[in-house]
Design an enzyme around this catalytic site. Structure first.
Site, PDB file in Angstrom:
ATOM      1  N   SER A   1       5.846  73.380  42.621  1.00  0.00           N
ATOM      2  CA  SER A   1       4.343  73.512  42.646  1.00  0.00           C
ATOM      3  C   SER A   1       3.976  71.989  42.626  1.00  0.00           C
ATOM      4  CB  SER A   1       3.782  74.508  41.400  1.00  0.00           C
ATOM      5  OG  SER A   1       2.288  74.129  41.600  1.00  0.00           O
TER       6      SER A   1
ATOM      7  N   HIS B   1      -3.742  64.007  43.124  1.00  0.00           N
ATOM      8  CA  HIS B   1      -4.771  63.479  43.118  1.00  0.00           C
ATOM      9  C   HIS B   1      -4.861  61.848  43.492  1.00  0.00           C
ATOM     10  CE1 HIS B   1      -6.571  67.308  41.965  1.00  0.00           C
ATOM     11  NE2 HIS B   1      -5.642  67.466  40.991  1.00  0.00           N
TER      12      HIS B   1
ATOM     13  N   HIS C   1      -2.288  70.084  47.841  1.00  0.00           N
ATOM     14  CA  HIS C   1      -1.581  71.110  47.001  1.00  0.00           C
ATOM     15  C   HIS C   1      -0.377  71.875  47.669  1.00  0.00           C
ATOM     16  CE1 HIS C   1      -1.160  75.739  46.455  1.00  0.00           C
ATOM     17  NE2 HIS C   1      -0.729  75.229  45.310  1.00  0.00           N
TER      18      HIS C   1
ATOM     19  N   ASN D   1       2.946  74.848  47.166  1.00  0.00           N
ATOM     20  CA  ASN D   1       3.991  75.382  46.437  1.00  0.00           C
ATOM     21  C   ASN D   1       4.647  76.381  47.271  1.00  0.00           C
ATOM     22  OD1 ASN D   1       2.915  78.379  46.235  1.00  0.00           O
ATOM     23  ND2 ASN D   1       1.240  77.292  45.417  1.00  0.00           N
ATOM     24  N   THR D   2       5.832  76.788  46.994  1.00  0.00           N
ATOM     25  CA  THR D   2       6.770  77.743  47.319  1.00  0.00           C
ATOM     26  C   THR D   2       7.344  78.628  46.183  1.00  0.00           C
ATOM     27  OG1 THR D   2       8.686  76.396  47.951  1.00  0.00           O
ATOM     28  CG2 THR D   2       6.946  76.794  49.520  1.00  0.00           C
ATOM     29  N   ARG D   3       7.629  79.776  46.332  1.00  0.00           N
ATOM     30  CA  ARG D   3       8.341  80.459  45.347  1.00  0.00           C
ATOM     31  C   ARG D   3       9.129  81.692  45.735  1.00  0.00           C
ATOM     32  NH1 ARG D   3       3.078  81.093  45.523  1.00  0.00           N
ATOM     33  NH2 ARG D   3       2.038  82.729  45.658  1.00  0.00           N
TER      34      ARG D   3
ATOM     35  N   HIS E   1      -2.936  70.450  60.006  1.00  0.00           N
ATOM     36  CA  HIS E   1      -2.699  71.773  60.616  1.00  0.00           C
ATOM     37  C   HIS E   1      -1.785  71.591  61.666  1.00  0.00           C
ATOM     38  CE1 HIS E   1      -5.958  74.031  58.348  1.00  0.00           C
ATOM     39  NE2 HIS E   1      -6.115  73.193  58.179  1.00  0.00           N
TER      40      HIS E   1
ATOM     41  N   GLY F   1       3.864  82.861  29.516  1.00  0.00           N
ATOM     42  CA  GLY F   1       4.393  81.932  28.346  1.00  0.00           C
ATOM     43  C   GLY F   1       5.110  80.637  28.876  1.00  0.00           C
TER      44      GLY F   1
END
Length: 297
Positions: free
Chosen positions: A119, A123, A133, A135-137, A167, A280
């Site tokens: 992630s 800025h 931004h 992210n990959t997961r 793009h 958590g």
């Protein structure tokens, strides 16, 4: 029921770490090469790396990762690049949310999960340089597995040519997976990165997907890899172009107000923020996406 997928989990986690290393090196390279223009007389920024650990309710190890944050650089005002691999059992509220979203039966009987990913939120110092931004997961439960992620551009001062480049680079990396994919993931991003209470998007869009599972793990894993590979060529040329642009107090004010929109979205709507806190994970790592300074009018 799905099997444990232990080898695939290992490969996915290693890939996210490899991508993290590439991005950290590229961003520190941007700091080193910024030798003219605003703030070029400052020391180049460097990432501070902190190991994160997650504990289960009984105190046993439940994974963790690396939180890498750079603050107050020449180019980056604040950027975080986090990787993590966490596992354990989903809390009841997270179970309910996952079962409703995925339609997965049996999660209450076997709420084990495993998740790994990267992630990133950046800025920038210069208001003319866009925030970003990515992210990959990969997510696994005994009932299913899937991939998600994407990237989107968040300029406070928009340049049409920057949006077009971002793009076009995404499209070029997605087209080998099918020419229908980029339009679908772009539309998904437009819908996902929308701030309903402001009646506007938080930026100029990008690509986004979630719950991606065709049943072919190899093909499915190739897609988040290409989303990750698209990131640096989509973003770095924009920073190289804009980082030396002069700015004034009005430009900075525009940037801080736009950051307020970003903070609102991440705290109110973002799934990743909610999931990280509910399971958590280290709160500092989860909330590293928030800007160092923002403003509301």
């Amino acid at each position: 029921m799905t099997n444990d997928l232990a080898p695939q989990k290992t490969r996915a986690a290693a890939w996210f770490r490899e991508l993290r290393d590439q991005i950290v090196a590229a961003f520190e390279g941007l700091e080193d090469s910024h030798t003219t223009g605003p703030l070029s007389d400052m020391a180049p920024g460097r990432f501070e790396v902190t190991e994160t650990k997650r504990k289960s309710d009984d105190g046993s190890d439940a994974g963790g990762g690396l939180m890498s944050v750079m603050r107050g650089g020449r180019v980056f005002e604040k950027v975080g690049v986090n990787v993590s691999t966490v596992y354990g059992t989903l809390a009841p509220r997270a179970q309910a949310a996952m079962a409703a979203r995925k339609g997965i039966p049996g999660m209450d009987a076997d709420p084990r999960f495993w998740a790994s990913g990267i992630s990133l939120v950046a800025h920038m110092q210069n208001p003319h340089a866009p925030a970003v931004h990515m992210n990959t997961r990969m997510f696994w439960t005994p009932q299913a597995w899937w991939f998600g992620g994407g990237s989107d551009l968040n300029p406070c001062i928009e340049y049409a040519e920057d949006t077009a480049h971002f793009h076009a680079t995404q499209k070029a990396h997605l087209d080998p997976h099918g020419t229908d994919l980029y339009p679908r993931l772009k539309a998904w991003a437009d819908e996902y990165f929308y701030i309903p209470h402001r009646n506007r998007a938080r930026g100029v869009g990008g690509i986004f997907m979630d719950d991606h599972n065709t049943g072919d793990w190899e093909a499915d894993f190739a897609l988040p890899q290409d989303i990750g590979r698209a990131f640096l060529p989509a973003f770095v040329p924009l920073i190289e172009k804009r980082r030396a642009t002069p700015w004034d107090d009005a430009d900075k004010d525009t940037q801080l107000v736009h950051r307020g929109l970003y903070a609102e979205y991440n705290l109110v709507y973002d799934r990743g923020t909610k999931f990280g806190l509910e399971t958590g994970h280290d709160a500092n790592a989860v909330l590293m996406s928030l800007p160092p300074m923002a403003k509301w009018v």
